[in-house]
Design a protein around this motif. Sequence first.
Motif, PDB file in Angstrom:
ATOM      1  N   ILE A   1      -0.021 -31.581 -14.927  1.00 34.39           N
ATOM      2  CA  ILE A   1      -0.205 -33.032 -14.953  1.00 34.39           C
ATOM      3  C   ILE A   1       1.117 -33.752 -14.728  1.00 34.39           C
ATOM      4  N   TYR A   2       2.101 -33.472 -15.560  1.00 36.45           N
ATOM      5  CA  TYR A   2       3.331 -34.256 -15.519  1.00 36.45           C
ATOM      6  C   TYR A   2       4.193 -33.941 -14.303  1.00 36.45           C
ATOM      7  N   LEU A   3       4.259 -32.678 -13.908  1.00 34.66           N
ATOM      8  CA  LEU A   3       5.075 -32.344 -12.743  1.00 34.66           C
ATOM      9  C   LEU A   3       4.566 -33.017 -11.472  1.00 34.66           C
ATOM     10  N   PRO A   4       3.278 -32.876 -11.113  1.00 39.18           N
ATOM     11  CA  PRO A   4       2.829 -33.557  -9.894  1.00 39.18           C
ATOM     12  C   PRO A   4       2.894 -35.078 -10.007  1.00 39.18           C
ATOM     13  N   THR A   5       2.695 -35.614 -11.223  1.00 36.07           N
ATOM     14  CA  THR A   5       2.818 -37.057 -11.402  1.00 36.07           C
ATOM     15  C   THR A   5       4.248 -37.509 -11.117  1.00 36.07           C
TER      16      THR A   5
ATOM     17  N   ALA B   1      -0.295 -32.608  -4.687  1.00 31.81           N
ATOM     18  CA  ALA B   1      -1.694 -32.200  -4.508  1.00 31.81           C
ATOM     19  C   ALA B   1      -1.846 -30.695  -4.662  1.00 31.81           C
ATOM     20  N   THR B   2      -0.886 -29.951  -4.148  1.00 33.88           N
ATOM     21  CA  THR B   2      -0.942 -28.483  -4.238  1.00 33.88           C
ATOM     22  C   THR B   2      -0.862 -28.026  -5.689  1.00 33.88           C
ATOM     23  N   VAL B   3       0.059 -28.612  -6.451  1.00 36.30           N
ATOM     24  CA  VAL B   3       0.192 -28.237  -7.864  1.00 36.30           C
ATOM     25  C   VAL B   3      -1.054 -28.649  -8.638  1.00 36.30           C
ATOM     26  N   THR B   4      -1.619 -29.806  -8.309  1.00 40.06           N
ATOM     27  CA  THR B   4      -2.802 -30.299  -9.023  1.00 40.06           C
ATOM     28  C   THR B   4      -4.005 -29.394  -8.817  1.00 40.06           C
ATOM     29  N   MET B   5      -4.026 -28.631  -7.729  1.00 39.22           N
ATOM     30  CA  MET B   5      -5.124 -27.699  -7.502  1.00 39.22           C
ATOM     31  C   MET B   5      -5.232 -26.672  -8.632  1.00 39.22           C
TER      32      MET B   5
END
Length: 395
Positions: free
Chosen positions: A18-22, A181-185
């Motif tokens: 959550i926090y990293l892609p944000t 987007a890739t990390v959120t997957m």
Amino acid sequence: MALNSDGGASWRRLAVVIYLPTAVSFIGFGAIAPLVPLTARALGASVAEAALVVALMGIGTLIGALPAGVIADRFGEKKSLVGAMVVDIGCLLVCAFAPNTWVLAGAVFVTGLSGAMLSLARQSYLTVAVGLEYRARALSTLGGVFRIGSLLGPLMGAAVVTVWGLQAAYLVAAGTSLLAATVTMALPELPTPEHPPDEPVRLAQVLRRHAHTYATAGVGAAALMLVRTSRDALLPLWCEQVGLDAAATSLIFALSSGIDMTLFYLGGSVMDRFGRRWVSVPSMVIMSLCFALLPLAHSVVAVALFAAALGLGNGISAGVVMTIGSDASPAVGRPQFLAGWRLTTGIGQAAGPLLITAIAALAPLGAAALAIGAIGLTGAGWLWLWVREPSIQGR
């Protein structure tokens, strides 16, 4: 994935998904936000037209609030997040290669729509994924990540533009959205409700059912958003009025933003331990008094002190609006409720600069500062009256 006694492991997991892609996506957004009016001007827009292009992002965020709730409920938070980031990538690429101002304006507007989706889906996900005893810290950390991105983004944008030009900044921002987007997957799916509703939840039904909440706690939260956004509009104008140059104004803003950025976790911790009122009300009082007393500041030291106090008040309140909204959200129809909540508070956010503009057109700038202070103090009392504290066992 709710936090419990194994809270540390869950927090680390959230930090990645959550926090990293944000943070990554907001750094990209922060990089291009100051460049949009420059891009519009480079495409031949007038100053007024460039300002309108910038305003379209905020307009898109407001208009997108309610549809975002419907989409999140239909497809789920994870798919909505990834989909919104894909839309963001497309919009940023269009901005990079826009042939004229109209195409740029359309892409900026759609970016506002996708931004509404991203904000709502993140809040809705954390509301479900994090246990109530950790909710304020989780959402305050999310608010802190927004602030970090907004601070680091322009620095990255300045470096990229200096070396490769305006177009490259949009391409880099598209790259950060792709990474996010890739990390959120990897985001875990939220658990399916044990008792799903027999019929689809209608947005209008949710809004009607919770109209009282929007009119009470929602109005108080909107007042808090109004006071917050007034800092960015009023403080530079006051610096100019008392004769400070651009360099001094920038340093004063950096001081305020630096204090603001370091206090988000403290505010969330206080909310989880003592209650939401013990952050929302003091933060409003601090910021409101700063605005009410700002007309007395006529030196760089005095203005810097007030700016630092505004950073304190704004910093401890990171995430409080999201937290109050999440506390009030129902288990069934949560995304739709949060959409209405974001629309209510978003109106307050948009009203601050407009109110300052209207008052300053008719009266001295100090009158606008006094008006913001009065609204804030009234809003503080309103929040104390209407914010309902969640029942957390063992608090």
